[in-house]
Design a protein around this motif. Sequence first.
Motif, PDB file in Angstrom:
ATOM      1  N   TYR A  97     105.642 -79.362  46.649  1.00  0.00           N
ATOM      2  CA  TYR A  97     105.803 -80.033  47.937  1.00  0.00           C
ATOM      3  C   TYR A  97     105.135 -79.248  49.066  1.00  0.00           C
ATOM      4  O   TYR A  97     104.550 -79.834  49.971  1.00  0.00           O
ATOM      5  CB  TYR A  97     107.279 -80.324  48.241  1.00  0.00           C
ATOM      6  CG  TYR A  97     107.666 -81.660  47.672  1.00  0.00           C
ATOM      7  CD1 TYR A  97     107.580 -82.810  48.435  1.00  0.00           C
ATOM      8  CD2 TYR A  97     108.031 -81.785  46.341  1.00  0.00           C
ATOM      9  CE1 TYR A  97     107.863 -84.060  47.897  1.00  0.00           C
ATOM     10  CE2 TYR A  97     108.320 -83.014  45.788  1.00  0.00           C
ATOM     11  CZ  TYR A  97     108.237 -84.151  46.578  1.00  0.00           C
ATOM     12  OH  TYR A  97     108.500 -85.384  46.036  1.00  0.00           O
ATOM     13  N   LEU A  98     105.194 -77.951  49.001  1.00  0.00           N
ATOM     14  CA  LEU A  98     104.556 -77.131  50.034  1.00  0.00           C
ATOM     15  C   LEU A  98     103.037 -77.204  49.998  1.00  0.00           C
ATOM     16  O   LEU A  98     102.384 -77.084  51.038  1.00  0.00           O
ATOM     17  CB  LEU A  98     104.978 -75.667  49.874  1.00  0.00           C
ATOM     18  CG  LEU A  98     106.337 -75.296  50.433  1.00  0.00           C
ATOM     19  CD1 LEU A  98     106.774 -73.937  49.902  1.00  0.00           C
ATOM     20  CD2 LEU A  98     106.303 -75.289  51.957  1.00  0.00           C
ATOM     21  N   HIS A  99     102.456 -77.390  48.797  1.00  0.00           N
ATOM     22  CA  HIS A  99     101.004 -77.269  48.661  1.00  0.00           C
ATOM     23  C   HIS A  99     100.315 -78.480  48.033  1.00  0.00           C
ATOM     24  O   HIS A  99      99.103 -78.474  47.904  1.00  0.00           O
ATOM     25  CB  HIS A  99     100.672 -76.009  47.846  1.00  0.00           C
ATOM     26  CG  HIS A  99     101.224 -74.773  48.462  1.00  0.00           C
ATOM     27  ND1 HIS A  99     100.768 -74.264  49.659  1.00  0.00           N
ATOM     28  CD2 HIS A  99     102.240 -73.953  48.078  1.00  0.00           C
ATOM     29  CE1 HIS A  99     101.461 -73.181  49.973  1.00  0.00           C
ATOM     30  NE2 HIS A  99     102.359 -72.978  49.036  1.00  0.00           N
ATOM     31  N   GLY A 100     101.057 -79.490  47.671  1.00  0.00           N
ATOM     32  CA  GLY A 100     100.474 -80.683  47.063  1.00  0.00           C
ATOM     33  C   GLY A 100     100.236 -81.774  48.082  1.00  0.00           C
ATOM     34  O   GLY A 100     100.098 -81.509  49.289  1.00  0.00           O
ATOM     35  N   PRO A 172      95.436 -73.637  48.211  1.00  0.00           N
ATOM     36  CA  PRO A 172      95.167 -74.480  47.042  1.00  0.00           C
ATOM     37  C   PRO A 172      93.667 -74.526  46.754  1.00  0.00           C
ATOM     38  O   PRO A 172      92.845 -74.502  47.661  1.00  0.00           O
ATOM     39  CB  PRO A 172      95.684 -75.858  47.477  1.00  0.00           C
ATOM     40  CG  PRO A 172      96.720 -75.551  48.529  1.00  0.00           C
ATOM     41  CD  PRO A 172      96.192 -74.331  49.244  1.00  0.00           C
ATOM     42  N   GLY A 173      93.332 -74.548  45.491  1.00  0.00           N
ATOM     43  CA  GLY A 173      91.930 -74.558  45.101  1.00  0.00           C
ATOM     44  C   GLY A 173      91.338 -73.165  44.986  1.00  0.00           C
ATOM     45  O   GLY A 173      90.164 -73.007  44.672  1.00  0.00           O
ATOM     46  N   LEU A 181     100.894 -69.880  40.233  1.00  0.00           N
ATOM     47  CA  LEU A 181     101.725 -69.405  41.333  1.00  0.00           C
ATOM     48  C   LEU A 181     103.206 -69.565  40.984  1.00  0.00           C
ATOM     49  O   LEU A 181     104.021 -68.677  41.251  1.00  0.00           O
ATOM     50  CB  LEU A 181     101.392 -70.147  42.626  1.00  0.00           C
ATOM     51  CG  LEU A 181     102.154 -69.717  43.875  1.00  0.00           C
ATOM     52  CD1 LEU A 181     101.892 -68.250  44.212  1.00  0.00           C
ATOM     53  CD2 LEU A 181     101.786 -70.614  45.051  1.00  0.00           C
ATOM     54  N   THR A 182     103.547 -70.682  40.366  1.00  0.00           N
ATOM     55  CA  THR A 182     104.928 -70.920  39.925  1.00  0.00           C
ATOM     56  C   THR A 182     105.358 -69.841  38.939  1.00  0.00           C
ATOM     57  O   THR A 182     106.454 -69.278  39.051  1.00  0.00           O
ATOM     58  CB  THR A 182     105.064 -72.322  39.297  1.00  0.00           C
ATOM     59  OG1 THR A 182     104.734 -73.304  40.290  1.00  0.00           O
ATOM     60  CG2 THR A 182     106.467 -72.586  38.787  1.00  0.00           C
ATOM     61  N   ASP A 183     104.498 -69.537  37.982  1.00  0.00           N
ATOM     62  CA  ASP A 183     104.817 -68.496  36.997  1.00  0.00           C
ATOM     63  C   ASP A 183     104.990 -67.136  37.671  1.00  0.00           C
ATOM     64  O   ASP A 183     105.893 -66.376  37.322  1.00  0.00           O
ATOM     65  CB  ASP A 183     103.739 -68.420  35.918  1.00  0.00           C
ATOM     66  CG  ASP A 183     103.750 -69.640  35.005  1.00  0.00           C
ATOM     67  OD1 ASP A 183     104.815 -70.296  34.876  1.00  0.00           O
ATOM     68  OD2 ASP A 183     102.690 -69.951  34.421  1.00  0.00           O
ATOM     69  N   GLN A 184     104.117 -66.824  38.626  1.00  0.00           N
ATOM     70  CA  GLN A 184     104.232 -65.558  39.342  1.00  0.00           C
ATOM     71  C   GLN A 184     105.553 -65.494  40.119  1.00  0.00           C
ATOM     72  O   GLN A 184     106.237 -64.464  40.109  1.00  0.00           O
ATOM     73  CB  GLN A 184     103.058 -65.374  40.309  1.00  0.00           C
ATOM     74  CG  GLN A 184     101.734 -65.116  39.631  1.00  0.00           C
ATOM     75  CD  GLN A 184     101.716 -63.762  38.955  1.00  0.00           C
ATOM     76  OE1 GLN A 184     102.084 -62.754  39.539  1.00  0.00           O
ATOM     77  NE2 GLN A 184     101.299 -63.740  37.696  1.00  0.00           N
ATOM     78  N   ALA A 185     105.913 -66.587  40.772  1.00  0.00           N
ATOM     79  CA  ALA A 185     107.161 -66.622  41.538  1.00  0.00           C
ATOM     80  C   ALA A 185     108.372 -66.489  40.620  1.00  0.00           C
ATOM     81  O   ALA A 185     109.370 -65.853  40.986  1.00  0.00           O
ATOM     82  CB  ALA A 185     107.242 -67.912  42.362  1.00  0.00           C
ATOM     83  N   LEU A 186     108.290 -67.064  39.445  1.00  0.00           N
ATOM     84  CA  LEU A 186     109.395 -66.971  38.489  1.00  0.00           C
ATOM     85  C   LEU A 186     109.663 -65.511  38.113  1.00  0.00           C
ATOM     86  O   LEU A 186     110.815 -65.127  37.891  1.00  0.00           O
ATOM     87  CB  LEU A 186     109.096 -67.804  37.234  1.00  0.00           C
ATOM     88  CG  LEU A 186     110.211 -67.901  36.200  1.00  0.00           C
ATOM     89  CD1 LEU A 186     111.476 -68.530  36.789  1.00  0.00           C
ATOM     90  CD2 LEU A 186     109.727 -68.715  34.998  1.00  0.00           C
ATOM     91  N   THR A 187     108.620 -64.683  38.102  1.00  0.00           N
ATOM     92  CA  THR A 187     108.819 -63.262  37.760  1.00  0.00           C
ATOM     93  C   THR A 187     109.587 -62.520  38.858  1.00  0.00           C
ATOM     94  O   THR A 187     110.054 -61.409  38.615  1.00  0.00           O
ATOM     95  CB  THR A 187     107.489 -62.533  37.477  1.00  0.00           C
ATOM     96  OG1 THR A 187     106.700 -62.502  38.667  1.00  0.00           O
ATOM     97  CG2 THR A 187     106.726 -63.184  36.349  1.00  0.00           C
TER      98      THR A 187
END
Length: 194
Positions: A97-100, A172-173, A181-187
């Motif tokens: 939602y923030l970047h799409g 984005p891009g 980015l989602t995977d990085q944030a999950l860490t």
Amino acid sequence: MTAPLFDPEKPRDRLLSAAARLFHRQGYAATTVREIGAEVGILSGSLFHHVKSKEDILFAVMDRVISAMLDALRAGLATATDPRTRLRALISVELHYLHGPAADATGVLFHEWRALSEQRRAVLLDGRSAYFALWQQVLTEAQTAGLTTLDPTMLRQFLHGALAWTSFWYKPGGALDLEALTDQALTLVLPPLR
């Protein structure tokens, strides 16, 4: 992942989409009703056929975002099978939602909240509270499962703040797509799987 918030076939939705774009780029206070009208090709007076005031426009944009994010989070959590994928769903929905496609409207929600009257903010708090309750539930599940020792309320505040801050630096891009980015944030919450 995020469905369009605004239907380009509907005049009111075109108006809300244009307002979200302008509010996000220029700020709510700096955007005039005349500019919104010009953005959609109508006279500012004709705008009031669709809304009563500039604040009505802001409220409608925010209400649309909150409802859509809540629906998307419910859908994401419904398909998540374990605490790790449920945590990832929290982060993924927020970042999409923030970047799409809904980035302008989401940015308005995050950064123009104080521009609403107290009465309008109170109306939106139910949706926001339901959204945060889902976060709280998932983070509590993660703590119960032993995935984190952090207090769920504190973790929600830290993680939500960190994700919101990406609106200032993530492009984005660029080299990092939203999934990475989602995977990085999950860490930030969980160590990577080995």
